[in-house]
Design an enzyme around this catalytic site. Structure first.
Site, mmCIF file in Angstrom:
data_model
loop_
_atom_site.group_PDB
_atom_site.id
_atom_site.type_symbol
_atom_site.label_atom_id
_atom_site.label_comp_id
_atom_site.label_asym_id
_atom_site.label_seq_id
_atom_site.Cartn_x
_atom_site.Cartn_y
_atom_site.Cartn_z
ATOM 1 N N LYS A 166 2.678 18.847 8.736
ATOM 2 C CA LYS A 166 1.078 19.132 9.109
ATOM 3 C C LYS A 166 1.128 20.643 9.812
ATOM 4 O O LYS A 166 0.177 21.284 9.529
ATOM 5 C CB LYS A 166 0.589 18.229 10.163
ATOM 6 N N GLY B 14 -1.490 9.013 6.384
ATOM 7 C CA GLY B 14 -0.132 9.329 5.510
ATOM 8 C C GLY B 14 0.112 8.101 4.583
ATOM 9 O O GLY B 14 0.935 8.651 3.569
ATOM 10 N N GLY C 79 11.007 1.707 16.839
ATOM 11 C CA GLY C 79 10.909 3.142 16.083
ATOM 12 C C GLY C 79 9.673 3.464 15.725
ATOM 13 O O GLY C 79 9.331 4.324 14.940
ATOM 14 N N ASP D 271 -0.937 15.024 17.771
ATOM 15 C CA ASP D 271 -0.922 14.663 16.581
ATOM 16 C C ASP D 271 -2.330 14.330 15.878
ATOM 17 O O ASP D 271 -2.667 14.766 14.610
ATOM 18 C CB ASP D 271 0.041 13.520 16.167
ATOM 19 N N LYS E 26 -4.568 16.498 12.886
ATOM 20 C CA LYS E 26 -4.957 15.689 11.949
ATOM 21 C C LYS E 26 -6.576 15.991 11.658
ATOM 22 O O LYS E 26 -7.075 16.361 10.672
ATOM 23 C CB LYS E 26 -4.969 14.168 11.996
#
Lengths: 344, 344
Positions: free
Chosen positions: B129, B158, B210, B224, B228
């Site tokens: 990005k 995504g 994770g 983040d 976007k």
């Protein structure tokens, strides 16, 4: 500036809304995308209007206010009784926009018109589902052989870019597409649940506000939703036949069914399902728990869930509406204008 | 058959998943679309592997199992310490796939790599990005001047074709885009609501499985989601700057806040909003009635609502996930392969 000549064939609700939209948006579009959309001919069932250099904003607005089947009155550009053949003799369109009504028996006049345009070397945008449902391969082969494209995002969830999105998921193996694909029947069901009225009353209300047609059978017998499943099946490359779609009529639903469902914390929805793993398709009345996201899609909204081997998507938007659908037609026109039409 | 040479730059989770996906899908894709995807080079931070005629299925699978930064071990094709310049000296890619990590200060190494590829006449697909957020115009101008395309659907929601869909709505005036655009923080919030645990516990759980990184600040500080929004703003042609996005940190949220919300029939969501009418953008903790459709988007799901002058859409899908993201990268590669790469 790239000039793009378009012809509009079929001049009902969507056709009018499209011509009006172009008159309002043309300036913005040319500034933003360098594309000048020029409507050079419009046809309805009784005549055509042709203007080689393209109608101006004022003429487009005026035209969109004409009575039904009234193009023949649009002097000095009108030709009563003229056909699309005469249009193509006089103008050279880059894009043919097919907005004639759907006939699921013959596919006409859309099918003949679309093939005619392709054989003249003209790209096609269609909002008429029937030719695609009955002759998808013939149409696409004809287009491919000539390096042309046929775009049709207005045919399924017509007020949204759903088909465009689905068609772009080329790396996915689509396993299932399921949803509420018909606005009229979803409106009727929503009315029955909200106001606890019976089917006939809900249908009458839908007809009164123009959500249902005088003859509502295409919607209520599940034909429209089934046709949309056929188009979806072609887009994902696993075609099914309209006749093989099992359809349950919505007309058999009673207020008692609705009350029973509500008492159990459920709602009834008219759900269209394309199950590509089992190669089956059906349009059915389904009971859904009221917390379910699909249960909350009411009125003229449509919704669809797409399941692929890798992911799952859920999408809600307007199924139709003439303005929304006109936008979808225009989006297809813009795609072709930007990607396919060569600057002259 | 159209042969398409691709180079993969960056070989983390998405890079591996992509190479593996190509090894599994290549045959189906060539049969279905007449496109043979040939991976001719792969680079990570410590080296490159090059094979002019393209890696075979078995080599791709093996490569995708290498340890982190381990491409230099992939004999006999590996070159330790080699750079992307050397790749371009040896092979002639049609598509450059940029999968390096995002750096929102410099935009590097993605920015330099993307410009390098474009100047060599190569189309670009990026899941990184940062170069787009910091240098959207420079990149797009460079591409346009050369008749190349840069595709990047993996950068926002995504695991879905959301950006592709949004970009195709060219006739619409987009007024507002609003939603849950970060999977990590939505997972943390969902955990807090479901299990009534505090922020730190929820974060630890997210890290354990994770979903959150060791340094989760890009997600938790709203960077983040803000990034976007910047990409979305560029796609709809009304660019905003990363610095101008107001960000509220999710870390200040307490279990008490969650309990208070629940008691009032609400849920807390970390919502990113791009308000194009007021030219403002923000990422904020928002209270939402629990019946609201956005309140029901939990875990690593993302959701977005798009409002235009003509319609409103709602879309739910996977924000990321390496396999889903790899599919999005591959969908972009297929678009370019079919529409832009000329058969040699």
């Amino acid at each position: 500036m790239k000039n793009v000549n378009v012809v509009v064939i079929g001049f009902g609700n969507v056709g009018r809304a499209f011509v009006k939209l172009v008159s309002l948006k043309r300036k913005t579009i040319s500034e933003k995308y360098g594309v000048n959309i020029s409507i050079v001919a419009v046809a309805d069932s009784r005549g055509v209007a042709i203007k080689k250099e393209g109608f101006d904003e004022y003429e487009m607005l005026k035209m969109s206010e004409l009575p039904r089947s009234g193009i023949y009155m649009f002097s000095p550009y009108a030709r009563q009784g003229a056909s699309i053949k005469e249009i193509y003799e006089e103008v050279e369109p880059d894009i043919h926009i097919e907005l004639t009504p759907a006939n699921y028996v013959s596919g006409e006049p859309g099918y003949t018109n679309i093939l005619f345009a392709l054989r003249k070397g003209v790209h096609v945008v269609t909002a008429n589902k029937a030719p695609l449902v009955l002759h998808y391969n013939e149409i696409m082969n004809e287009a491919r052989a000539r390096g042309l494209v046929v775009k049709f995002r207005a045919t399924v969830m017509g007020g949204t870019p759903f088909l465009e999105m689905l068609g772009s998921m080329k790396s996915h193996e689509v396993e299932k597409v399921e949803g509420i694909l018909n606005a009229t029947t979803n409106y009727i069901l929503s009315e029955m649940h909200e106001n606890l009225i019976d089917f006939d009353q809900a249908l009458k209300k839908a007809q009164a506000i123009g959500v249902a047609e005088a003859d509502p059978s295409l919607d209520i017998e599940g034909f429209d939703a089934a046709a949309k499943l056929c188009i979806v099946s072609n887009v994902v490359g696993k075609p099914i036949d309209l006749k093989s779609v099992y359809r349950e009529s919505l007309s058999k639903i009673t207020l008692k069914d609705v009350l029973d469902a509500i008492r159990q914390g459920q709602v009834l929805k008219y759900v269209a399902t394309l199950d590509l793993q089992n190669k089956s398709a059906f349009v059915k009345i389904v009971r859904i728990p009221k917390e379910n996201i699909l249960a909350q899609v009411n009125g003229t909204l449509n919704a669809v869930r797409v399941k692929t081997e890798a992911t799952e998507l859920f999408f809600v938007g307007k199924g139709g509406g003439r303005i929304e659908t006109a936008h979808s037609v225009l989006d297809d026109v813009l795609f072709i204008s930007l990607e396919k039409v060569v600057k002259k």
